[in-house]
Design a protein around this motif. Structure first.
Motif, PDB file in Angstrom:
ATOM      1  N   TYR A  25     -26.646  29.011 -33.621  1.00 54.44           N
ATOM      2  CA  TYR A  25     -27.002  28.898 -32.278  1.00 54.44           C
ATOM      3  C   TYR A  25     -25.742  29.322 -31.329  1.00 54.44           C
ATOM      4  CZ  TYR A  25     -28.852  28.296 -27.696  1.00 54.44           C
ATOM      5  OH  TYR A  25     -29.382  28.630 -26.126  1.00 54.44           O
ATOM      6  N   ASP A  27     -24.775  31.300 -27.986  1.00 57.33           N
ATOM      7  CA  ASP A  27     -25.149  31.626 -26.840  1.00 57.33           C
ATOM      8  C   ASP A  27     -24.749  33.098 -26.474  1.00 57.33           C
ATOM      9  OD1 ASP A  27     -26.911  30.970 -24.982  1.00 57.33           O
ATOM     10  OD2 ASP A  27     -25.506  29.470 -23.896  1.00 57.33           O
ATOM     11  N   TYR A  28     -25.472  33.555 -25.509  1.00 54.62           N
ATOM     12  CA  TYR A  28     -25.219  35.162 -25.312  1.00 54.62           C
ATOM     13  C   TYR A  28     -23.914  35.376 -24.621  1.00 54.62           C
ATOM     14  CZ  TYR A  28     -25.316  33.541 -20.217  1.00 54.62           C
ATOM     15  OH  TYR A  28     -25.060  32.918 -18.874  1.00 54.62           O
ATOM     16  N   TYR A  41     -30.242  38.488 -26.238  1.00 53.87           N
ATOM     17  CA  TYR A  41     -30.350  37.577 -27.142  1.00 53.87           C
ATOM     18  C   TYR A  41     -29.866  36.438 -26.668  1.00 53.87           C
ATOM     19  CZ  TYR A  41     -29.528  35.180 -31.646  1.00 53.87           C
ATOM     20  OH  TYR A  41     -29.639  34.488 -32.747  1.00 53.87           O
ATOM     21  N   ARG A  42     -30.772  35.357 -26.721  1.00 51.15           N
ATOM     22  CA  ARG A  42     -30.270  34.032 -26.206  1.00 51.15           C
ATOM     23  C   ARG A  42     -29.641  34.050 -24.790  1.00 51.15           C
ATOM     24  NH1 ARG A  42     -31.860  30.435 -29.290  1.00 51.15           N
ATOM     25  NH2 ARG A  42     -31.323  30.318 -31.521  1.00 51.15           N
ATOM     26  N   GLN A  63     -33.019  42.536 -28.787  1.00 45.58           N
ATOM     27  CA  GLN A  63     -32.454  41.399 -29.558  1.00 45.58           C
ATOM     28  C   GLN A  63     -32.321  41.501 -30.890  1.00 45.58           C
ATOM     29  OE1 GLN A  63     -35.749  38.418 -28.379  1.00 45.58           O
ATOM     30  NE2 GLN A  63     -34.526  37.725 -26.692  1.00 45.58           N
TER      31      GLN A  63
END
Length: 123
Positions: A25, A27-28, A41-42, A63
């Motif tokens: 995970y 983050d963007y 994406y995220r 993404q």
């Protein structure tokens, strides 16, 4: 040793050349910093707003491309595979009821938080 060989050796409990590393995970903001451009994406609310506008294919294509490029640029060994919104799903955007506020069909009030770019259920 390739990433695939590295991961396979680790799964077989055989020591690879180094410990395999993968993204779970990220983050963007970090992805955007690495890629040098905006991404879906995220991307929290940015993705949701695009889906509300009927741009599902653009979101999914972006993404896929950006995740693979991010993994290659950071030399990670594994790629996460996340579900994407179904292709022919009808997305009913909520009704705008104020600045950064929407109400969905179920009566939930959604609030956009610009600082974190999140969309939350406010009421």
């Amino acid at each position: 040793m390739t990433s695939k060989e590295r991961v396979c050796r680790a799964l077989q409990h055989v020591e690879p050349d180094r410990v395999p590393v993968g993204e779970v995970y990220v983050d963007y903001p970090i992805v955007e910093e690495v890629l040098g451009r905006k991404t879906y994406y995220r991307s929290h609310a940015r993705e949701t707003f695009a889906l509300w506008e009927g741009r599902r294919d653009e979101v999914v294509d972006n993404q896929k491309r950006d995740l693979v490029e991010f993994v290659r640029k950071t030399e990670l060994d594994t790629v996460p595979v996340w579900p994407v919104p179904p292709r022919n799903r009808v997305v009913e955007p909520p009704q705008a009821i104020g600045e950064n506020l929407w109400e969905d069909r179920a009566g939930n009030v959604l609030r956009y938080i610009p600082l974190t770019e999140d969309l939350i259920i406010a009421e």
